[in-house]
Scaffold this motif. Structure first.
Motif, PDB file in Angstrom:
ATOM      1  N   PHE A 300     -44.436  13.483 -48.681  1.00 53.35           N
ATOM      2  CA  PHE A 300     -45.563  12.538 -48.625  1.00 53.35           C
ATOM      3  C   PHE A 300     -46.876  13.157 -49.104  1.00 53.35           C
ATOM      4  O   PHE A 300     -47.795  12.443 -49.449  1.00 53.35           O
ATOM      5  CB  PHE A 300     -45.737  12.012 -47.187  1.00 53.35           C
ATOM      6  CG  PHE A 300     -44.647  11.075 -46.748  1.00 53.35           C
ATOM      7  CD1 PHE A 300     -44.791   9.694 -46.929  1.00 53.35           C
ATOM      8  CD2 PHE A 300     -43.473  11.544 -46.177  1.00 53.35           C
ATOM      9  CE1 PHE A 300     -43.800   8.813 -46.532  1.00 53.35           C
ATOM     10  CE2 PHE A 300     -42.466  10.677 -45.772  1.00 53.35           C
ATOM     11  CZ  PHE A 300     -42.625   9.310 -45.952  1.00 53.35           C
ATOM     12  N   ARG A 301     -46.971  14.485 -49.097  1.00 48.34           N
ATOM     13  CA  ARG A 301     -48.218  15.117 -49.539  1.00 48.34           C
ATOM     14  C   ARG A 301     -48.321  15.123 -51.057  1.00 48.34           C
ATOM     15  O   ARG A 301     -49.354  14.801 -51.620  1.00 48.34           O
ATOM     16  CB  ARG A 301     -48.301  16.553 -49.014  1.00 48.34           C
ATOM     17  CG  ARG A 301     -48.915  16.636 -47.601  1.00 48.34           C
ATOM     18  CD  ARG A 301     -49.010  18.077 -47.135  1.00 48.34           C
ATOM     19  NE  ARG A 301     -47.816  18.846 -47.522  1.00 48.34           N
ATOM     20  CZ  ARG A 301     -47.806  19.790 -48.444  1.00 48.34           C
ATOM     21  NH1 ARG A 301     -48.912  20.134 -49.050  1.00 48.34           N
ATOM     22  NH2 ARG A 301     -46.685  20.432 -48.734  1.00 48.34           N
ATOM     23  N   ARG A 302     -47.225  15.465 -51.705  1.00 44.81           N
ATOM     24  CA  ARG A 302     -47.267  15.477 -53.173  1.00 44.81           C
ATOM     25  C   ARG A 302     -47.230  14.052 -53.741  1.00 44.81           C
ATOM     26  O   ARG A 302     -47.676  13.797 -54.839  1.00 44.81           O
ATOM     27  CB  ARG A 302     -46.096  16.293 -53.730  1.00 44.81           C
ATOM     28  CG  ARG A 302     -46.407  17.781 -53.829  1.00 44.81           C
ATOM     29  CD  ARG A 302     -45.289  18.532 -54.510  1.00 44.81           C
ATOM     30  NE  ARG A 302     -44.017  18.298 -53.842  1.00 44.81           N
ATOM     31  CZ  ARG A 302     -42.877  18.023 -54.473  1.00 44.81           C
ATOM     32  NH1 ARG A 302     -42.842  17.992 -55.785  1.00 44.81           N
ATOM     33  NH2 ARG A 302     -41.779  17.802 -53.791  1.00 44.81           N
ATOM     34  N   PHE A 303     -46.650  13.133 -52.978  1.00 44.54           N
ATOM     35  CA  PHE A 303     -46.564  11.742 -53.444  1.00 44.54           C
ATOM     36  C   PHE A 303     -47.277  10.816 -52.451  1.00 44.54           C
ATOM     37  O   PHE A 303     -46.648  10.062 -51.710  1.00 44.54           O
ATOM     38  CB  PHE A 303     -45.101  11.348 -53.649  1.00 44.54           C
ATOM     39  CG  PHE A 303     -44.435  12.183 -54.708  1.00 44.54           C
ATOM     40  CD1 PHE A 303     -44.601  11.873 -56.053  1.00 44.54           C
ATOM     41  CD2 PHE A 303     -43.696  13.312 -54.369  1.00 44.54           C
ATOM     42  CE1 PHE A 303     -44.034  12.662 -57.045  1.00 44.54           C
ATOM     43  CE2 PHE A 303     -43.116  14.110 -55.349  1.00 44.54           C
ATOM     44  CZ  PHE A 303     -43.285  13.786 -56.691  1.00 44.54           C
ATOM     45  N   PRO A 304     -48.624  10.908 -52.438  1.00 44.13           N
ATOM     46  CA  PRO A 304     -49.399  10.178 -51.418  1.00 44.13           C
ATOM     47  C   PRO A 304     -49.263   8.648 -51.525  1.00 44.13           C
ATOM     48  O   PRO A 304     -49.550   7.954 -50.553  1.00 44.13           O
ATOM     49  CB  PRO A 304     -50.852  10.620 -51.685  1.00 44.13           C
ATOM     50  CG  PRO A 304     -50.858  11.189 -53.062  1.00 44.13           C
ATOM     51  CD  PRO A 304     -49.495  11.708 -53.337  1.00 44.13           C
ATOM     52  N   CYS A 305     -48.824   8.151 -52.673  1.00 40.00           N
ATOM     53  CA  CYS A 305     -48.667   6.694 -52.802  1.00 40.00           C
ATOM     54  C   CYS A 305     -47.636   6.161 -51.801  1.00 40.00           C
ATOM     55  O   CYS A 305     -47.777   5.047 -51.288  1.00 40.00           O
ATOM     56  CB  CYS A 305     -48.244   6.314 -54.219  1.00 40.00           C
ATOM     57  SG  CYS A 305     -49.600   6.393 -55.402  1.00 40.00           S
ATOM     58  N   LEU A 306     -46.629   6.954 -51.509  1.00 39.86           N
ATOM     59  CA  LEU A 306     -45.612   6.521 -50.551  1.00 39.86           C
ATOM     60  C   LEU A 306     -46.231   6.392 -49.156  1.00 39.86           C
ATOM     61  O   LEU A 306     -45.977   5.430 -48.430  1.00 39.86           O
ATOM     62  CB  LEU A 306     -44.445   7.526 -50.545  1.00 39.86           C
ATOM     63  CG  LEU A 306     -43.254   7.185 -49.657  1.00 39.86           C
ATOM     64  CD1 LEU A 306     -42.646   5.833 -50.022  1.00 39.86           C
ATOM     65  CD2 LEU A 306     -42.177   8.271 -49.744  1.00 39.86           C
ATOM     66  N   GLN A 307     -47.080   7.360 -48.819  1.00 44.97           N
ATOM     67  CA  GLN A 307     -47.776   7.307 -47.530  1.00 44.97           C
ATOM     68  C   GLN A 307     -48.709   6.099 -47.459  1.00 44.97           C
ATOM     69  O   GLN A 307     -48.747   5.386 -46.452  1.00 44.97           O
ATOM     70  CB  GLN A 307     -48.584   8.599 -47.324  1.00 44.97           C
ATOM     71  CG  GLN A 307     -49.224   8.703 -45.950  1.00 44.97           C
ATOM     72  CD  GLN A 307     -48.183   8.769 -44.825  1.00 44.97           C
ATOM     73  OE1 GLN A 307     -47.295   9.610 -44.849  1.00 44.97           O
ATOM     74  NE2 GLN A 307     -48.276   7.852 -43.863  1.00 44.97           N
ATOM     75  N   LEU A 308     -49.441   5.851 -48.557  1.00 41.64           N
ATOM     76  CA  LEU A 308     -50.364   4.705 -48.588  1.00 41.64           C
ATOM     77  C   LEU A 308     -49.609   3.393 -48.367  1.00 41.64           C
ATOM     78  O   LEU A 308     -50.086   2.498 -47.674  1.00 41.64           O
ATOM     79  CB  LEU A 308     -51.096   4.658 -49.948  1.00 41.64           C
ATOM     80  CG  LEU A 308     -52.156   5.748 -50.177  1.00 41.64           C
ATOM     81  CD1 LEU A 308     -52.565   5.798 -51.645  1.00 41.64           C
ATOM     82  CD2 LEU A 308     -53.383   5.491 -49.300  1.00 41.64           C
ATOM     83  N   ALA A 309     -48.424   3.305 -48.945  1.00 39.26           N
ATOM     84  CA  ALA A 309     -47.630   2.078 -48.788  1.00 39.26           C
ATOM     85  C   ALA A 309     -47.156   1.918 -47.342  1.00 39.26           C
ATOM     86  O   ALA A 309     -47.205   0.826 -46.781  1.00 39.26           O
ATOM     87  CB  ALA A 309     -46.432   2.107 -49.736  1.00 39.26           C
ATOM     88  N   TYR A 310     -46.708   3.012 -46.730  1.00 37.32           N
ATOM     89  CA  TYR A 310     -46.312   2.939 -45.316  1.00 37.32           C
ATOM     90  C   TYR A 310     -47.496   2.507 -44.453  1.00 37.32           C
ATOM     91  O   TYR A 310     -47.364   1.657 -43.568  1.00 37.32           O
ATOM     92  CB  TYR A 310     -45.774   4.292 -44.827  1.00 37.32           C
ATOM     93  CG  TYR A 310     -44.266   4.383 -44.865  1.00 37.32           C
ATOM     94  CD1 TYR A 310     -43.489   3.796 -43.859  1.00 37.32           C
ATOM     95  CD2 TYR A 310     -43.613   5.025 -45.897  1.00 37.32           C
ATOM     96  CE1 TYR A 310     -42.102   3.871 -43.886  1.00 37.32           C
ATOM     97  CE2 TYR A 310     -42.223   5.112 -45.935  1.00 37.32           C
ATOM     98  CZ  TYR A 310     -41.471   4.530 -44.932  1.00 37.32           C
ATOM     99  OH  TYR A 310     -40.103   4.597 -44.970  1.00 37.32           O
ATOM    100  N   ASP A 311     -48.669   3.116 -44.719  1.00 34.73           N
ATOM    101  CA  ASP A 311     -49.865   2.784 -43.932  1.00 34.73           C
ATOM    102  C   ASP A 311     -50.216   1.300 -44.081  1.00 34.73           C
ATOM    103  O   ASP A 311     -50.495   0.625 -43.103  1.00 34.73           O
ATOM    104  CB  ASP A 311     -51.058   3.648 -44.377  1.00 34.73           C
ATOM    105  CG  ASP A 311     -50.857   5.124 -44.048  1.00 34.73           C
ATOM    106  OD1 ASP A 311     -49.944   5.430 -43.244  1.00 34.73           O
ATOM    107  OD2 ASP A 311     -51.587   5.961 -44.602  1.00 34.73           O
ATOM    108  N   ALA A 312     -50.184   0.815 -45.320  1.00 35.11           N
ATOM    109  CA  ALA A 312     -50.536  -0.590 -45.563  1.00 35.11           C
ATOM    110  C   ALA A 312     -49.507  -1.515 -44.922  1.00 35.11           C
ATOM    111  O   ALA A 312     -49.849  -2.538 -44.332  1.00 35.11           O
ATOM    112  CB  ALA A 312     -50.631  -0.852 -47.067  1.00 35.11           C
ATOM    113  N   GLY A 313     -48.239  -1.146 -45.020  1.00 33.58           N
ATOM    114  CA  GLY A 313     -47.176  -1.958 -44.427  1.00 33.58           C
ATOM    115  C   GLY A 313     -47.315  -2.035 -42.913  1.00 33.58           C
ATOM    116  O   GLY A 313     -47.139  -3.088 -42.311  1.00 33.58           O
TER     117      GLY A 313
END
Ligand code: MG
Length: 381
Positions: A300-313
């Motif tokens: 999730f650190r190298r690919f922060p977009c995945l984290q952003l999607a989880y947060d938004a979801g």
């Protein structure tokens, strides 16, 4: 009786694969309408082969060109409202929704409101308006048949299992072309590099999304709506071979997986033939030839977009609508050379910090949120 089918986004990668499935089952379908952007040459050959009643194109220039060459009986529509008009005016058994991005929302919703099966390939409408689409499908008795390979896998594994038996959904991800890169290497990624996907041949937007892992993030939100499973129960695992398309773990710890070679025609054929399965002339999976199946945790650190999607979801409400809009703006800017690769996640993150709540609900509220998020995202480019 041949099933009447409308294909929205017919000249894209999914659209062409879809017509290939129709071509190999000629007695099963009658293609009544097609819609496309501006690829006139491809559309002309599709019209000649499948003889639709109506065709819609996005651009004026494509329309005037097509007017000269299309057979007399074909009604031609032009503009952004064309796909929705096709769906509303023609009766069909299946609408394939494969228009890239938020542009596919209105036509998808129209199909559902008519109680038509929606074979959905574009994840954006479900991310933007999942609640609205699913509630409308329930009300009008419309089946939503996922074409995305992961969701087709989950759909097949979940067959006739009630939601209460699910412990978690496990979505696989190829990891994209930059799976092994360091943060420093990621900073200098060019559009040409991001457009090379190791396993799947797809359109530009989704290929970039796969490289940032935003595609997987959007898919987690998509799964949340399609299968009514909360975000906490959806996991992602990186699986570079793309053979296991996704898995379901049940409450008794039993895990079901769906496997196959990465070929979009398999999930497309299932979405169109459901609840049947039709024979297909596609290659068989040989596990001994594949040799090994690897699985890794996503970073999730190298690919922060995945984290952003989880947060938004998890935040819910209009946050996924904002996420999707900001991502579309950022990816477009990256492809045009106006934004660096790591800037994609930065723009999305900053945009999500500016979310405002709205008084209007329903489709109107979603469209307004989408427009506001785009405007906000552009300020951060
Ligand atoms: Mg997918």
């Amino acid at each position: 009786m041949r099933r009447k089918i409308i294909i929205l986004g017919s000249t894209g990668s999914i659209g062409k694969n879809c017509l290939d499935v129709v071509r190999s089952n000629p007695k099963m379908f009658d293609v009544v309408a097609l819609s496309a952007g501006s690829n006139v040459r491809e559309l002309e050959s599709q019209i000649a082969e499948f003889k639709p009643k109506m065709v819609s194109v996005a651009s004026e220039s494509a329309w005037s060109q097509l007017k000269k060459t299309a057979p007399k009986g074909v009604e031609l529509l032009v503009g952004d409202a064309g796909p929705t008009e096709l769906v509303e005016r023609l009766n069909s058994e299946v609408v394939v929704s494969a228009i890239v991005g938020a542009a596919g929302l209105s036509s998808a919703l129209s199909a559902v409101k008519k109680g038509t099966r929606l074979a959905i390939a574009n994840k954006e409408p479900l991310v933007m308006a999942g609640d609205l689409i699913m509630r409308s499908a329930k009300k009008h008795g419309a089946t939503i048949a996922p074409i995305d390979s992961e969701h087709s896998a989950l759909w097949q594994c979940l067959h006739k299992e009630p939601a209460g038996r699910v412990r978690k959904l496990i979505l696989t991800s190829s990891g994209g072309p930059f799976f092994g890169m360091t943060k420093k290497q990621l900073a200098s990624v060019t559009p040409a590099q991001a457009l090379k996907h190791p396993r799947w041949k797809m359109g530009k937007k989704i290929t970039v999304d796969s490289s940032t892992m935003m595609n997987k993030g959007l898919e987690v939100i998509e799964a949340r709506w399609l299968f009514d499973v909360p975000m906490e129960k959806i996991e992602v695992v990186v699986h570079p071979q793309s053979i296991v398309h996704s898995m379901v773990e049940f409450v008794d710890s039993s895990v079901m997986a769906q496997l196959g070679l990465p070929d979009m025609r398999t999930p497309i054929a299932y979405a169109l033939s459901f609840p049947d399965r039709w024979p297909a002339k596609l290659a068989s999976l040989s596990l001994s030839e594949v040799g090994r199946l690897d699985f890794f945790q996503p970073d999730f650190r190298r690919f922060p977009c995945l984290q952003l999607a989880y947060d938004a979801g998890r935040a819910g409400g209009l946050a996924p609508t904002w996420l999707n809009a900001a991502n579309e703006v950022a990816v477009e800017a990256f492809l045009e050379g106006g934004l660096g690769y790591v800037g994609i996640a930065r723009v999305i993150g900053k945009t999500l910090d500016k979310i405002v709540s709205l008084k209007v609900g329903g489709l109107e509220g979603i469209m307004e949120a989408d427009a506001m998020a785009r405007e906000t995202a552009r300020k951060f480019l």
